[in-house]
Design a protein around this motif. Structure first.
Motif, PDB file in Angstrom:
ATOM      1  N   GLY A   1       3.018  11.191  -4.513  1.00 60.18           N
ATOM      2  CA  GLY A   1       4.043  10.854  -3.534  1.00 60.18           C
ATOM      3  C   GLY A   1       5.345  10.333  -4.122  1.00 60.18           C
TER       4      GLY A   1
ATOM      5  N   PRO B   1       5.698   5.258  -4.816  1.00 53.46           N
ATOM      6  CA  PRO B   1       5.355   4.312  -3.762  1.00 53.46           C
ATOM      7  C   PRO B   1       3.945   3.769  -3.995  1.00 53.46           C
ATOM      8  CG  PRO B   1       6.003   6.459  -2.866  1.00 53.46           C
ATOM      9  CD  PRO B   1       5.785   6.633  -4.330  1.00 53.46           C
ATOM     10  N   TYR B   2       3.789   2.522  -3.748  1.00 56.83           N
ATOM     11  CA  TYR B   2       2.486   1.913  -3.923  1.00 56.83           C
ATOM     12  C   TYR B   2       1.499   2.452  -2.896  1.00 56.83           C
ATOM     13  CZ  TYR B   2      -1.337  -1.247  -3.860  1.00 56.83           C
ATOM     14  OH  TYR B   2      -2.602  -1.752  -3.894  1.00 56.83           O
ATOM     15  N   SER B   3       0.276   2.708  -3.316  1.00 56.79           N
ATOM     16  CA  SER B   3      -0.788   3.019  -2.362  1.00 56.79           C
ATOM     17  C   SER B   3      -2.097   2.504  -2.947  1.00 56.79           C
ATOM     18  CB  SER B   3      -0.873   4.522  -2.089  1.00 56.79           C
ATOM     19  OG  SER B   3      -1.778   5.129  -2.980  1.00 56.79           O
ATOM     20  N   GLU B   4      -3.057   2.300  -2.100  1.00 57.92           N
ATOM     21  CA  GLU B   4      -4.316   1.741  -2.595  1.00 57.92           C
ATOM     22  C   GLU B   4      -5.012   2.690  -3.553  1.00 57.92           C
ATOM     23  OE1 GLU B   4      -6.953  -0.010   0.128  1.00 57.92           O
ATOM     24  OE2 GLU B   4      -5.529  -1.601   0.662  1.00 57.92           O
TER      25      GLU B   4
ATOM     26  N   ASP C   1       5.651  -0.881  -5.407  1.00 56.10           N
ATOM     27  CA  ASP C   1       6.307   0.354  -5.826  1.00 56.10           C
ATOM     28  C   ASP C   1       6.787   0.224  -7.273  1.00 56.10           C
ATOM     29  OD1 ASP C   1       5.999   0.968  -3.149  1.00 56.10           O
ATOM     30  OD2 ASP C   1       8.061   1.657  -2.884  1.00 56.10           O
TER      31      ASP C   1
END
Lengths: 156, 156, 156, 156
Positions: free
Chosen positions: B30, B46-49, B102
């Motif tokens: 992403g 972008p940060y995501s788990e 992020d």
């Protein structure tokens, strides 16, 4: 170096389990251990079409993930199941374009100290002796091996 | 270096399309371009788990994939859509453990020659100025930019 | 990073003395400090014919000695006069051929931890802005700063 | 790799002469060739008090000069007396502190292409098998081997 001939401080099965749990994505690559002695580890990446890049060569990040597994195994074979060893430095040379074939990554330990470990991996495809990739990697080993609750750090 | 202020030799959209097609896996992360000028590229993850490692830090290979994108964009911003530029060498230092946030990767060109390009990327998480990762990477640029049929080589 | 604006933990004069004593050969190069703040060090190598290589360029090892001085100063500016900090890793890219002119090496700290420090140096000749050499270097800092009797280790 | 068993493309004597002329300083170290075959070169650095650092170890830049000689010999053993091959990249790991003893640097070629050569050197002191230093180095080989009038470039 006599210590490199001795039994690994973690079994091949324990290492495989740890690496599979730690990084499921890398598990998907289908790698398997070919050798797992103290300071002498070989990991095989079976060829699959998923690894293919336009141009008929193998995807570079797949080779790097393979190097990850081999170097991580190499270090754990020497120091056992130490939590919290983290990669501090990584140096990669891409040498020859890999043909579409199984890749064998063979690692050796260059240094095991109390605080730093350095390992080297060289890879070739099974159809050709020319090396495709050379990697050196440094790990910082935590001073006391406490209960930090799992694999930490950036590397595998 | 005046040339670094000029327009990129490939548009941001063209680069994005090329990178998405070339490596679908990396697309899943992403990432998106924040800046795309000649010799000055910033990419945001972008940060995501999904990126989270045990210990609450970001998965190292995701950072390396981010560096891949940034450095590849950096080189194409300078030389245009050249087919067949391959990574020859990659040097990574992991500096600080990234927090779950992020990540911004900012790249600059150190050298663009006819045959070799060298770029540098430094990353930090958006909640903290400390760098988490520093990467230098060398590309070999093919002598004549013929019709080799697509992205080749090991890197992205 | 606010700490990088503060006063160095060793004075410029102390550092110069230490570096001159430690490596007389490098002293012969005639380098001098241009800036010496905490985490921000610049060292100048005056041009002399002794540095010239056939082909009209500057001798590579002289550039590396210059990088040595700058990175060593950089680390001491942050941690003070710690005995026994040793280089563990060094990564060099030669970028552009240096012209026969004074060379300025500018360093910045990428990481100062309790156990590891990482610094970066970039050099250019005073007649041209293109970088001639980029160096990253990792130091292991001894856990307790005991009385080991002098500069040790491999690097400067 | 059969080609590595064949005769070098420059004789040991020619190489020694070239290296001595090119860098008189390095000559002072008193190194000598122990092996000089195509792609398989060993260079010995005799111990002397001049090499000693405070702390009883060998001066790091002397080890790097030794690596220079070995890697330069390695490349010329494969490509012959090509003028203008320049170092583009150098990666060094210091592994164990060298004892005050003769040092042996052994090199092997990882890649010889038309445009890039990559070699690896590993060193140990003659009193101990542990490696003290590991170096990889990349050279750019000029496209046509014209009459540029002597050794050029940054490296040895």
């Amino acid at each position: 170096m006599d210590q490199q001939r001795s039994a690994p401080r973690i079994t091949a099965e324990e290492f495989q389990e740890l690496a599979w749990q730690g990084v499921p994505f890398v598990r998907q690559l289908g790698w398997r251990l070919e050798r797992f002695a103290a300071g002498d580890v070989a990991v095989r990446l079976p060829y699959s079409e998923l690894l293919l890049r336009p141009g008929g060569t193998i995807w570079g990040p797949a080779l790097m993930a393979l190097a990850d597994v081999a170097l991580y195994g190499l270090v754990l074979s020497m120091i056992g199941r130490v939590e919290g060893a983290v990669t501090t430095n990584l140096s990669v040379h891409f040498l020859h374009r890999p043909a579409p074939a199984d890749v064998l990554a063979e690692g050796r330990i260059l240094r095991i100290g109390r605080r730093l470990a350095v390992g080297e991996v060289i890879m070739h495809t099974l159809d050709h002796p020319d090396p495709v990739c050379h990697v050196t990697r440094t790990y910082a080993i935590p001073p006391a091996q406490g209960s930090r609750g799992g694999l930490a750090g950036n590397g595998l």
